[in-house]
Design a protein around this motif. Sequence first.
Motif, PDB file in Angstrom:
ATOM      1  N   GLY A   1       0.794  -1.225   0.000  1.00 31.34           N
ATOM      2  CA  GLY A   1       0.000   0.000   0.000  1.00 31.34           C
ATOM      3  C   GLY A   1       0.823   1.271   0.000  1.00 31.34           C
ATOM      4  N   LEU A   2       2.054   1.210  -0.514  1.00 36.22           N
ATOM      5  CA  LEU A   2       2.926   2.383  -0.505  1.00 36.22           C
ATOM      6  C   LEU A   2       2.677   3.275  -1.717  1.00 36.22           C
ATOM      7  N   ASP A   3       2.771   4.565  -1.495  1.00 35.17           N
ATOM      8  CA  ASP A   3       2.548   5.545  -2.553  1.00 35.17           C
ATOM      9  C   ASP A   3       3.848   5.789  -3.314  1.00 35.17           C
ATOM     10  N   TYR A   4       4.297   4.747  -4.019  1.00 31.56           N
ATOM     11  CA  TYR A   4       5.531   4.777  -4.809  1.00 31.56           C
ATOM     12  C   TYR A   4       5.229   4.242  -6.197  1.00 31.56           C
ATOM     13  N   ILE A   5       6.122   4.586  -7.134  1.00 35.83           N
ATOM     14  CA  ILE A   5       6.078   3.993  -8.469  1.00 35.83           C
ATOM     15  C   ILE A   5       7.514   3.822  -8.940  1.00 35.83           C
ATOM     16  N   TYR A   6       7.761   2.795  -9.755  1.00 29.08           N
ATOM     17  CA  TYR A   6       9.113   2.440 -10.185  1.00 29.08           C
ATOM     18  C   TYR A   6       9.144   2.341 -11.705  1.00 29.08           C
ATOM     19  N   LYS A   7      10.190   2.916 -12.313  1.00 33.75           N
ATOM     20  CA  LYS A   7      10.298   2.950 -13.778  1.00 33.75           C
ATOM     21  C   LYS A   7      11.748   2.711 -14.191  1.00 33.75           C
ATOM     22  N   ALA A   8      11.938   1.893 -15.228  1.00 32.14           N
ATOM     23  CA  ALA A   8      13.270   1.607 -15.752  1.00 32.14           C
ATOM     24  C   ALA A   8      13.655   2.604 -16.840  1.00 32.14           C
ATOM     25  N   PHE A   9      14.925   3.010 -16.844  1.00 29.93           N
ATOM     26  CA  PHE A   9      15.448   3.946 -17.843  1.00 29.93           C
ATOM     27  C   PHE A   9      16.825   3.495 -18.319  1.00 29.93           C
ATOM     28  N   THR A  10      17.246   4.034 -19.452  1.00 29.38           N
ATOM     29  CA  THR A  10      18.643   3.998 -19.854  1.00 29.38           C
ATOM     30  C   THR A  10      19.051   5.431 -20.175  1.00 29.38           C
ATOM     31  N   THR A  11      20.345   5.651 -20.427  1.00 32.01           N
ATOM     32  CA  THR A  11      20.800   7.010 -20.708  1.00 32.01           C
ATOM     33  C   THR A  11      22.101   6.984 -21.490  1.00 32.01           C
ATOM     34  N   ARG A  12      22.317   8.045 -22.272  1.00 36.45           N
ATOM     35  CA  ARG A  12      23.605   8.266 -22.909  1.00 36.45           C
ATOM     36  C   ARG A  12      24.345   9.410 -22.240  1.00 36.45           C
ATOM     37  N   ASP A  13      23.746   9.974 -21.201  1.00 40.46           N
ATOM     38  CA  ASP A  13      24.346  11.101 -20.484  1.00 40.46           C
ATOM     39  C   ASP A  13      24.199  10.823 -18.994  1.00 40.46           C
ATOM     40  N   LEU A  14      25.132  10.054 -18.451  1.00 46.86           N
ATOM     41  CA  LEU A  14      25.035   9.644 -17.047  1.00 46.86           C
ATOM     42  C   LEU A  14      25.072  10.827 -16.079  1.00 46.86           C
ATOM     43  N   PRO A  15      25.965  11.804 -16.226  1.00 46.69           N
ATOM     44  CA  PRO A  15      25.951  12.943 -15.296  1.00 46.69           C
ATOM     45  C   PRO A  15      24.607  13.673 -15.276  1.00 46.69           C
ATOM     46  N   ALA A  16      23.993  13.847 -16.446  1.00 52.40           N
ATOM     47  CA  ALA A  16      22.691  14.514 -16.485  1.00 52.40           C
ATOM     48  C   ALA A  16      21.623  13.669 -15.802  1.00 52.40           C
ATOM     49  N   ALA A  17      21.684  12.345 -15.987  1.00 47.30           N
ATOM     50  CA  ALA A  17      20.707  11.461 -15.358  1.00 47.30           C
ATOM     51  C   ALA A  17      20.818  11.523 -13.839  1.00 47.30           C
ATOM     52  N   ILE A  18      22.036  11.507 -13.320  1.00 44.64           N
ATOM     53  CA  ILE A  18      22.224  11.579 -11.867  1.00 44.64           C
ATOM     54  C   ILE A  18      21.815  12.956 -11.351  1.00 44.64           C
ATOM     55  N   GLY A  19      22.100  13.988 -12.131  1.00 42.47           N
ATOM     56  CA  GLY A  19      21.638  15.328 -11.751  1.00 42.47           C
ATOM     57  C   GLY A  19      20.129  15.395 -11.681  1.00 42.47           C
ATOM     58  N   GLY A  20      19.445  14.684 -12.587  1.00 47.39           N
ATOM     59  CA  GLY A  20      17.987  14.641 -12.556  1.00 47.39           C
ATOM     60  C   GLY A  20      17.463  13.945 -11.317  1.00 47.39           C
ATOM     61  N   ILE A  21      18.122  12.887 -10.887  1.00 47.79           N
ATOM     62  CA  ILE A  21      17.724  12.199  -9.650  1.00 47.79           C
ATOM     63  C   ILE A  21      17.792  13.164  -8.478  1.00 47.79           C
ATOM     64  N   ARG A  22      18.883  13.906  -8.416  1.00 48.05           N
ATOM     65  CA  ARG A  22      19.077  14.854  -7.320  1.00 48.05           C
ATOM     66  C   ARG A  22      18.062  16.000  -7.390  1.00 48.05           C
ATOM     67  N   ALA A  23      17.900  16.583  -8.583  1.00 51.28           N
ATOM     68  CA  ALA A  23      17.071  17.776  -8.725  1.00 51.28           C
ATOM     69  C   ALA A  23      15.582  17.489  -8.599  1.00 51.28           C
ATOM     70  N   LEU A  24      15.153  16.308  -9.059  1.00 54.32           N
ATOM     71  CA  LEU A  24      13.721  15.990  -9.070  1.00 54.32           C
ATOM     72  C   LEU A  24      13.256  15.228  -7.829  1.00 54.32           C
ATOM     73  N   GLY A  25      14.168  14.949  -6.928  1.00 55.84           N
ATOM     74  CA  GLY A  25      13.779  14.261  -5.700  1.00 55.84           C
ATOM     75  C   GLY A  25      13.417  12.806  -5.906  1.00 55.84           C
ATOM     76  N   ILE A  26      13.981  12.169  -6.934  1.00 54.94           N
ATOM     77  CA  ILE A  26      13.737  10.742  -7.143  1.00 54.94           C
ATOM     78  C   ILE A  26      14.355   9.991  -5.971  1.00 54.94           C
ATOM     79  N   ARG A  27      13.557   9.177  -5.304  1.00 57.78           N
ATOM     80  CA  ARG A  27      13.970   8.597  -4.034  1.00 57.78           C
ATOM     81  C   ARG A  27      15.116   7.595  -4.160  1.00 57.78           C
ATOM     82  N   GLY A  28      15.073   6.736  -5.168  1.00 56.86           N
ATOM     83  CA  GLY A  28      16.113   5.722  -5.283  1.00 56.86           C
ATOM     84  C   GLY A  28      16.319   5.307  -6.717  1.00 56.86           C
ATOM     85  N   CYS A  29      17.506   4.760  -6.983  1.00 54.58           N
ATOM     86  CA  CYS A  29      17.837   4.328  -8.345  1.00 54.58           C
ATOM     87  C   CYS A  29      18.702   3.081  -8.282  1.00 54.58           C
TER      88      CYS A  29
END
Length: 275
Positions: free
Chosen positions: A37-65
């Motif tokens: 009953g947790l209010d979470y959702i999980y989605k798989a991604f790939t990337t060609r720009d790892l620094p930007a992807a990690i920056g997005g995790i930090r900036a958007l408050g994505i809880r875990g990766c």
Amino acid sequence: MSAKPPIGPSTRLCMSLAGRPGKFGSRFHNRLYELTGLDYIYKAFTTRDLPAAIGGIRALGIRGCAVSMPFKEAVIPLLDHIEGSAAAIDSVNTIVNDDGWLTGYNTDYSAVLDLLDHAEIAPSTPFLLAGSGGMAKAVSAALRNRGHRAGMVIARNAATGRALAELYGFDWAATADGLTAPLIINATPVGMTGGAEAENLAFPPAAIEAAETVFDVVALPIETPLMRAAEKAGRKRISGADVAVLQALEQFVLYTGVHPSEEQVKDAAVFARSG
């Protein structure tokens, strides 16, 4: 089963980053969110720009990766802190975001350690380990810390293969041709769905026949060519699906702070494997 809230502004996002995204993690985590009953959702991604992807995790408050090949080592300089085994083996498979502070963990290591213990494989058992990447590091560290000393790292890349072997006090060979051991472990993508070597065996047939236990860390498909060959030979098997469940469960707890029941974990594992 508690009712899972509908997706809304308070829903927390978790994700994965992989060179070839799979479905197992998404199905496992999302099923556990439903069951708990947790209010979470999980989605798989790939990337060609790892620094930007990690920056997005930090900036958007994505809880875990969750982090898979080929990003397990490259992600380290982009994080704020590296915990325990991840620091020891220079490989991260899990990122936890605490209000913009990113911490790296390695749940592969603990999963491999638990499976080797559960299989009651003696530390005196000689082994062959195929691979020299992030997952091979986790397996090597688990073997070394269990007390294994008689081991051979098999890697075509001489530089990374020798370095990994020397780091943990094992031997190195470019191929497994002519080599045998009671325990053989595949920590390469050989046999992985969608890969260039999806139909190949990670070890020669003679090595499989001579082994007592065959361990393949590849999670998809569950029945890799190596696992099928081990079953045909009547050998004890440890599958990548077993690793996937244990490491994903530890990630789930890190992200949510919730410890699901054994029945919920079994349900999520069956659900994830059926997709």
